[in-house]
Design a protein around this motif. Structure first.
Motif, short mmCIF file in Angstrom:
data_model
loop_
_atom_site.label_atom_id
_atom_site.label_comp_id
_atom_site.label_asym_id
_atom_site.label_seq_id
_atom_site.Cartn_x
_atom_site.Cartn_y
_atom_site.Cartn_z
N ALA A 1 -2.77 -20.30 -74.26
CA ALA A 1 -4.04 -19.65 -73.92
C ALA A 1 -4.02 -18.18 -74.33
N ILE A 2 -2.88 -17.51 -74.16
CA ILE A 2 -2.79 -16.09 -74.53
C ILE A 2 -2.84 -15.94 -76.05
N ILE A 3 -2.21 -16.85 -76.78
CA ILE A 3 -2.31 -16.81 -78.24
C ILE A 3 -3.76 -16.95 -78.69
N ARG A 4 -4.47 -17.85 -78.05
CA ARG A 4 -5.88 -18.07 -78.39
C ARG A 4 -6.72 -16.84 -78.09
N SER A 5 -6.50 -16.21 -76.93
CA SER A 5 -7.25 -15.01 -76.57
C SER A 5 -6.89 -13.84 -77.48
N THR A 6 -5.63 -13.74 -77.87
CA THR A 6 -5.21 -12.67 -78.77
C THR A 6 -5.94 -12.75 -80.09
N GLY A 7 -6.07 -13.97 -80.61
CA GLY A 7 -6.82 -14.13 -81.84
C GLY A 7 -8.31 -13.88 -81.67
N ALA A 8 -8.86 -14.25 -80.52
CA ALA A 8 -10.30 -14.11 -80.30
C ALA A 8 -10.72 -12.65 -80.18
N PHE A 9 -9.85 -11.77 -79.65
CA PHE A 9 -10.24 -10.38 -79.39
C PHE A 9 -9.51 -9.39 -80.30
N GLY A 10 -9.12 -9.83 -81.47
CA GLY A 10 -8.61 -8.92 -82.48
C GLY A 10 -7.16 -8.50 -82.32
N ALA B 1 1.88 -25.65 -76.18
CA ALA B 1 1.31 -24.36 -76.56
C ALA B 1 0.37 -24.51 -77.76
N TRP B 2 0.77 -25.34 -78.72
CA TRP B 2 -0.08 -25.60 -79.87
C TRP B 2 -1.42 -26.15 -79.42
N LYS B 3 -1.38 -27.12 -78.53
CA LYS B 3 -2.60 -27.77 -78.08
C LYS B 3 -3.51 -26.78 -77.35
N THR B 4 -2.96 -25.98 -76.44
CA THR B 4 -3.76 -25.05 -75.67
C THR B 4 -4.32 -23.93 -76.54
N SER B 5 -3.60 -23.57 -77.58
CA SER B 5 -4.09 -22.49 -78.45
C SER B 5 -5.25 -22.93 -79.32
N ALA B 6 -5.52 -24.25 -79.36
CA ALA B 6 -6.63 -24.79 -80.16
C ALA B 6 -6.52 -24.38 -81.62
N GLY B 7 -5.29 -24.33 -82.13
CA GLY B 7 -5.07 -24.01 -83.53
C GLY B 7 -4.79 -22.55 -83.80
N ALA B 8 -4.98 -21.66 -82.82
CA ALA B 8 -4.74 -20.24 -83.04
C ALA B 8 -3.28 -19.94 -83.34
N ALA B 9 -2.37 -20.81 -82.91
CA ALA B 9 -0.94 -20.60 -83.18
C ALA B 9 -0.64 -20.65 -84.67
N ALA B 10 -1.56 -21.19 -85.46
CA ALA B 10 -1.37 -21.21 -86.91
C ALA B 10 -1.74 -19.88 -87.55
N ARG B 11 -2.46 -19.02 -86.81
CA ARG B 11 -2.93 -17.75 -87.38
C ARG B 11 -2.33 -16.53 -86.70
N ILE B 12 -2.01 -16.63 -85.42
CA ILE B 12 -1.48 -15.49 -84.67
C ILE B 12 0.03 -15.61 -84.58
N PRO B 13 0.78 -14.67 -85.14
CA PRO B 13 2.25 -14.77 -85.11
C PRO B 13 2.81 -14.51 -83.72
N VAL B 14 3.91 -15.16 -83.43
CA VAL B 14 4.64 -14.97 -82.18
C VAL B 14 6.04 -14.48 -82.53
N ALA B 15 6.45 -13.40 -81.90
CA ALA B 15 7.76 -12.81 -82.17
C ALA B 15 8.65 -12.95 -80.94
N ILE B 16 9.95 -13.07 -81.18
CA ILE B 16 10.93 -13.16 -80.09
C ILE B 16 11.67 -11.84 -79.98
#
Length: 324
Positions: free
Chosen positions: A188-197, A215-230
């Motif tokens: 959900a946070i990945i999805r919101s991050t993509g939605a608000f720039g 996480a993939w499912k909840t992001s509704a595909g945003a995980a393919a566009r918003i990078p996640v770093a460790i």
């Protein structure tokens, strides 16, 4: 008068006579545990063992048992489920290995585009039953008749992520997770991050949710566009960001600054979201430039981590948009 007995019959009570109690003790003890196959002289495994020992003696070594192969190879792949998630993953050219379609699936524009992309990229398309897709989606998962097998998620490095944003000339906006272990919150946070720039999400290496199928499912595909770093250590990473001019804003119900009053929204910012129960950790709180609270009514004690991140991102995006 007593009834006369049969001629020649034994007189007295039936049963064992005195002194015969241990007569069959040895036969009742059994033969003990069954020896191993390799210890039975008549068994083929014994002959193999002897042959191996003779061969080892010639080579000057010791006989070792052959290593047993695993019956099933380890599978590190993930299953992305749901039409939006699968389509976004295919559009992002994630190296998928198979596309699963349910039998008699309802065809719409998204499914048609999935099949077209899969054919162009030569990704195998497999028709499976809905129970099989249910198993792939996992508990409480929704697949909508499609699933995509993808390799493990490739995480970025926080420093590389920051440098990439700075090189584009944009004002960095990141979200960091502190103690959030539910992958659905991460999605959900990945999805919101993509939605608000936003430009990326940072998760600690330990005690944190990972980018898995949920996480993939909840992001509704945003995980393919918003990078996640460790981040190997979240506190250290935040301090490094601060040295490079990025302000750290922590979200907490007891924050000293109300969200509508933040003055750092137009600066490079990383928003840190803590878990719903424990909130921000002590070291992360001490690292923050400001601890921000979101005003809510007394009816609700606290906000879900994903919702809190969305509200904060929206506020920052609104302030930046007004000043543009």
């Amino acid at each position: 008068m007593a009834k006369p007995g049969r001629p020649g019959a034994a007189k007295g009570k039936k049963g064992p006579t005195k002194g015969t109690g241990g007569k069959n003790r040895r036969s009742l003890e059994g033969k003990g545990p069954t020896p191993k196959a390799e210890d039975r002289p008549y068994h083929v495994a014994h002959k193999r063992k002897q042959a191996a020992e003779r061969l080892a003696a010639k080579r000057g070594g010791s006989a070792q048992k052959p290593q047993q192969r695993s019956s099933r190879p380890k599978d590190d792949t993930e299953n992305v489920t749901g039409r939006n998630s699968v389509l976004e993953a295919l559009r992002a050219k994630i190296p998928a290995t198979a596309l699963y379609i349910a039998q008699r699936v309802e065809m719409d524009d998204r499914v048609k585009e999935m099949l077209a992309i899969a054919r162009n990229r030569e990704i195998p398309v497999l028709e499976v039953t809905r129970p099989e897709l249910d198993r792939m989606a996992g508990f409480d998962g929704v697949h909508q008749g499609v699933a995509l097998k993808v390799p493990p998620y490739e995480y970025a490095h926080p420093q590389d992520l920051l440098e990439q944003v700075v090189d584009t000339g944009a004002t960095p906006l990141f979200v960091a997770l502190d103690g959030i272990t539910d992958p659905r919150n991460l999605g959900a946070i990945i999805r919101s991050t993509g939605a608000f720039g936003g430009h990326g999400v940072i998760v600690p290496q330990r005690r944190s949710a990972s980018v898995n199928s949920a996480a993939w499912k909840t992001s509704a595909g945003a995980a393919a566009r918003i990078p996640v770093a460790i981040a190997p250590n979240l506190t250290t990473t935040l301090k490094e960001f601060k040295k490079q001019g990025v302000f750290v804003l922590g979200l907490d119900g007891d924050g000293d600054v109300s969200l509508p009053s933040i003055e750092l929204a137009d600066r490079p910012v990383v928003i840190v979201v803590g878990s719903e129960g424990k909130g921000l950790s002590r070291l992360v709180t001490e690292t923050c430039d400001q601890v921000v609270s979101i005003p809510i009514s007394d009816v609700t004690e606290s906000l879900n981590a994903g919702i809190a991140a969305s509200v904060a991102l929206y506020q920052v995006s609104t302030i930046r948009g007004a000043q543009a």
